[in-house]
Design a protein around this motif. Structure first.
Motif, PDB file in Angstrom:
ATOM      1  N   SER A 154      52.096  21.803  22.865  1.00 50.98           N
ATOM      2  CA  SER A 154      52.214  21.155  24.184  1.00 50.98           C
ATOM      3  C   SER A 154      51.189  21.760  25.146  1.00 50.98           C
ATOM      4  O   SER A 154      50.976  22.967  25.148  1.00 50.98           O
ATOM      5  CB  SER A 154      53.624  21.329  24.742  1.00 50.98           C
ATOM      6  OG  SER A 154      53.792  22.646  25.177  1.00 50.98           O
ATOM      7  N   LEU A 155      50.560  20.884  25.921  1.00 48.38           N
ATOM      8  CA  LEU A 155      49.459  21.314  26.803  1.00 48.38           C
ATOM      9  C   LEU A 155      49.986  22.150  27.975  1.00 48.38           C
ATOM     10  O   LEU A 155      50.958  21.757  28.611  1.00 48.38           O
ATOM     11  CB  LEU A 155      48.758  20.062  27.337  1.00 48.38           C
ATOM     12  CG  LEU A 155      47.352  20.244  27.870  1.00 48.38           C
ATOM     13  CD1 LEU A 155      46.418  20.646  26.744  1.00 48.38           C
ATOM     14  CD2 LEU A 155      46.887  18.956  28.498  1.00 48.38           C
ATOM     15  N   ASN A 156      49.333  23.269  28.240  1.00 51.17           N
ATOM     16  CA  ASN A 156      49.732  24.090  29.389  1.00 51.17           C
ATOM     17  C   ASN A 156      49.049  23.546  30.645  1.00 51.17           C
ATOM     18  O   ASN A 156      47.834  23.653  30.813  1.00 51.17           O
ATOM     19  CB  ASN A 156      49.329  25.537  29.128  1.00 51.17           C
ATOM     20  CG  ASN A 156      49.829  26.453  30.219  1.00 51.17           C
ATOM     21  OD1 ASN A 156      50.613  26.039  31.064  1.00 51.17           O
ATOM     22  ND2 ASN A 156      49.384  27.694  30.201  1.00 51.17           N
ATOM     23  N   MET A 157      49.860  22.966  31.501  1.00 50.30           N
ATOM     24  CA  MET A 157      49.307  22.291  32.693  1.00 50.30           C
ATOM     25  C   MET A 157      49.187  23.220  33.897  1.00 50.30           C
ATOM     26  O   MET A 157      48.666  22.812  34.934  1.00 50.30           O
ATOM     27  CB  MET A 157      50.216  21.116  33.077  1.00 50.30           C
ATOM     28  CG  MET A 157      50.405  20.090  31.990  1.00 50.30           C
ATOM     29  SD  MET A 157      48.961  19.061  31.833  1.00 50.30           S
ATOM     30  CE  MET A 157      49.371  17.754  32.950  1.00 50.30           C
ATOM     31  N   THR A 158      49.704  24.429  33.785  1.00 48.09           N
ATOM     32  CA  THR A 158      49.743  25.319  34.954  1.00 48.09           C
ATOM     33  C   THR A 158      48.352  25.596  35.557  1.00 48.09           C
ATOM     34  O   THR A 158      48.186  25.468  36.765  1.00 48.09           O
ATOM     35  CB  THR A 158      50.448  26.639  34.600  1.00 48.09           C
ATOM     36  OG1 THR A 158      51.596  26.332  33.827  1.00 48.09           O
ATOM     37  CG2 THR A 158      50.831  27.409  35.831  1.00 48.09           C
ATOM     38  N   PRO A 159      47.325  25.941  34.763  1.00 38.07           N
ATOM     39  CA  PRO A 159      46.010  26.184  35.387  1.00 38.07           C
ATOM     40  C   PRO A 159      45.469  24.945  36.083  1.00 38.07           C
ATOM     41  O   PRO A 159      44.874  25.046  37.150  1.00 38.07           O
ATOM     42  CB  PRO A 159      45.125  26.558  34.189  1.00 38.07           C
ATOM     43  CG  PRO A 159      46.034  26.932  33.104  1.00 38.07           C
ATOM     44  CD  PRO A 159      47.294  26.165  33.307  1.00 38.07           C
ATOM     45  N   LEU A 160      45.720  23.759  35.492  1.00 38.53           N
ATOM     46  CA  LEU A 160      45.262  22.511  36.113  1.00 38.53           C
ATOM     47  C   LEU A 160      45.947  22.307  37.462  1.00 38.53           C
ATOM     48  O   LEU A 160      45.312  21.926  38.460  1.00 38.53           O
ATOM     49  CB  LEU A 160      45.554  21.337  35.175  1.00 38.53           C
ATOM     50  CG  LEU A 160      45.093  19.959  35.638  1.00 38.53           C
ATOM     51  CD1 LEU A 160      43.580  19.917  35.761  1.00 38.53           C
ATOM     52  CD2 LEU A 160      45.560  18.882  34.685  1.00 38.53           C
ATOM     53  N   ALA A 161      47.260  22.591  37.476  1.00 37.28           N
ATOM     54  CA  ALA A 161      48.012  22.461  38.730  1.00 37.28           C
ATOM     55  C   ALA A 161      47.475  23.443  39.759  1.00 37.28           C
ATOM     56  O   ALA A 161      47.296  23.098  40.935  1.00 37.28           O
ATOM     57  CB  ALA A 161      49.492  22.716  38.483  1.00 37.28           C
ATOM     58  N   ASP A 162      47.192  24.670  39.333  1.00 36.18           N
ATOM     59  CA  ASP A 162      46.656  25.686  40.252  1.00 36.18           C
ATOM     60  C   ASP A 162      45.338  25.224  40.856  1.00 36.18           C
ATOM     61  O   ASP A 162      45.133  25.263  42.069  1.00 36.18           O
ATOM     62  CB  ASP A 162      46.413  27.009  39.499  1.00 36.18           C
ATOM     63  CG  ASP A 162      47.709  27.719  39.185  1.00 36.18           C
ATOM     64  OD1 ASP A 162      48.726  27.319  39.776  1.00 36.18           O
ATOM     65  OD2 ASP A 162      47.699  28.647  38.359  1.00 36.18           O
ATOM     66  N   VAL A 163      44.442  24.767  39.986  1.00 38.48           N
ATOM     67  CA  VAL A 163      43.117  24.356  40.460  1.00 38.48           C
ATOM     68  C   VAL A 163      43.225  23.166  41.394  1.00 38.48           C
ATOM     69  O   VAL A 163      42.636  23.155  42.476  1.00 38.48           O
ATOM     70  CB  VAL A 163      42.199  24.029  39.249  1.00 38.48           C
ATOM     71  CG1 VAL A 163      40.919  23.364  39.703  1.00 38.48           C
ATOM     72  CG2 VAL A 163      41.882  25.294  38.477  1.00 38.48           C
TER      73      VAL A 163
END
Lengths: 146, 132
Positions: free
Chosen positions: B14-23
């Motif tokens: 499953s893709l880790n979306m946390t860095p995308l959300a942070d950016v």
């Protein structure tokens, strides 16, 4: 038996940890949508009514309280706007007086099309003076490289 | 045992979306803060009704820009170069007198020409331009 129980409890804990992780996909969707909306809308908000304004090397930037300034725009066809609202020329004086209420310490920004006769700008300046403005700011785009 | 082995690779894929959300949130906040509304303007004063006849305003040089694009300084026709020299006499370098002029432009001029002239005055060093 005790080993099996311990193993079961560990799997339950690991499983619980996995399901407790929040699904942030909707958050990312909303944030990215907002970002795109800001990227598209901000230039439009900054530009206001699109008017072909004159250029000047000495144009100074107003940053502080810029959102509070009243912008009186006049386009090439003579149509008048107070901020983003179109105003009939006959109602301009009253509309400007109403909009300027409470902003008496700020000058009025006149955003006039560069090809207009100066007499039209002078007429607006006179109206600004009549509503009690102590000064006007003439919108001008700073020349590239200056 | 074999089911556990199958389940584990599925969960790690499953893709880790946390860095995308942070950016994206940081970019959003950055745009909201950094892009304030900025106006670029030339400022001009307007004489108040009672102040027109006051001594201070009468002492300030009056520059007239005619429909034929002639420049009159206190009624005398001058060229752009002469205007600079004459303004130097009004505002000698080193004095702390406020560099203020009164400007009158012909209504027959195009607005762009008037702004170009006001720009010239500001570039010369006039701090306050009164429009009448």
């Amino acid at each position: 038996m005790a080993k099996k129980q311990l193993f079961n409890s560990l799997t339950i804990q690991a499983g619980a940890r996995k399901s407790a992780m929040a699904d942030i996909t909707p958050l990312v969707n909303v944030a990215l949508c907002l970002l795109i909306v800001f990227l598209v809308v901000m230039p439009m908000i900054q530009e206001g009514i699109p008017v072909d304004i004159p250029e000047a090397d000495s144009a100074e930037e107003i940053v502080e309280r810029a959102t509070e300034y009243l912008v009186l725009s006049i386009k090439e066809d003579g149509s008048l706007f107070i901020d983003l609202n179109e105003v009939h020329p006959g109602e301009l004086r009253q509309a400007l007086a109403d909009a300027y209420e409470g902003k008496e310490d700020l000058p009025i920004v006149i955003k006039g099309a560069r090809n207009l006769p100066y007499s039209e700008i002078l007429a607006l300046i006179e109206i600004c003076q009549n509503v009690g403005a102590s000064g006007v700011e003439l919108f001008a785009r700073r020349r590239e490289g200056s | 045992m074999s089911t556990r082995k199958l389940r584990n690779p599925r969960s790690s894929s499953s893709l880790n979306m946390t860095p995308l959300a942070d950016v994206s949130l940081s970019l959003l906040l950055g745009f909201m803060v950094i892009t304030p509304i900025i106006f670029q303007t030339l400022s001009a004063e307007l004489p108040a009704g009672a102040g027109v006849g006051s001594g201070q305003i009468q002492q300030d040089p009056i520059i007239e820009y005619t429909a034929e694009q002639k420049i009159l300084l206190n009624g005398d026709e001058v060229t752009m170069e002469e205007l600079r020299e004459r303004l130097d006499e009004f505002f000698p370098p080193g004095t702390d007198r406020q560099r203020k002029v009164m400007f009158t432009g012909s209504g027959e001029l195009v607005y762009d020409e008037v702004v170009a002239f006001l720009d010239f005055l500001r570039e010369y060093g006039i701090e306050t331009i009164g429009i009448r």
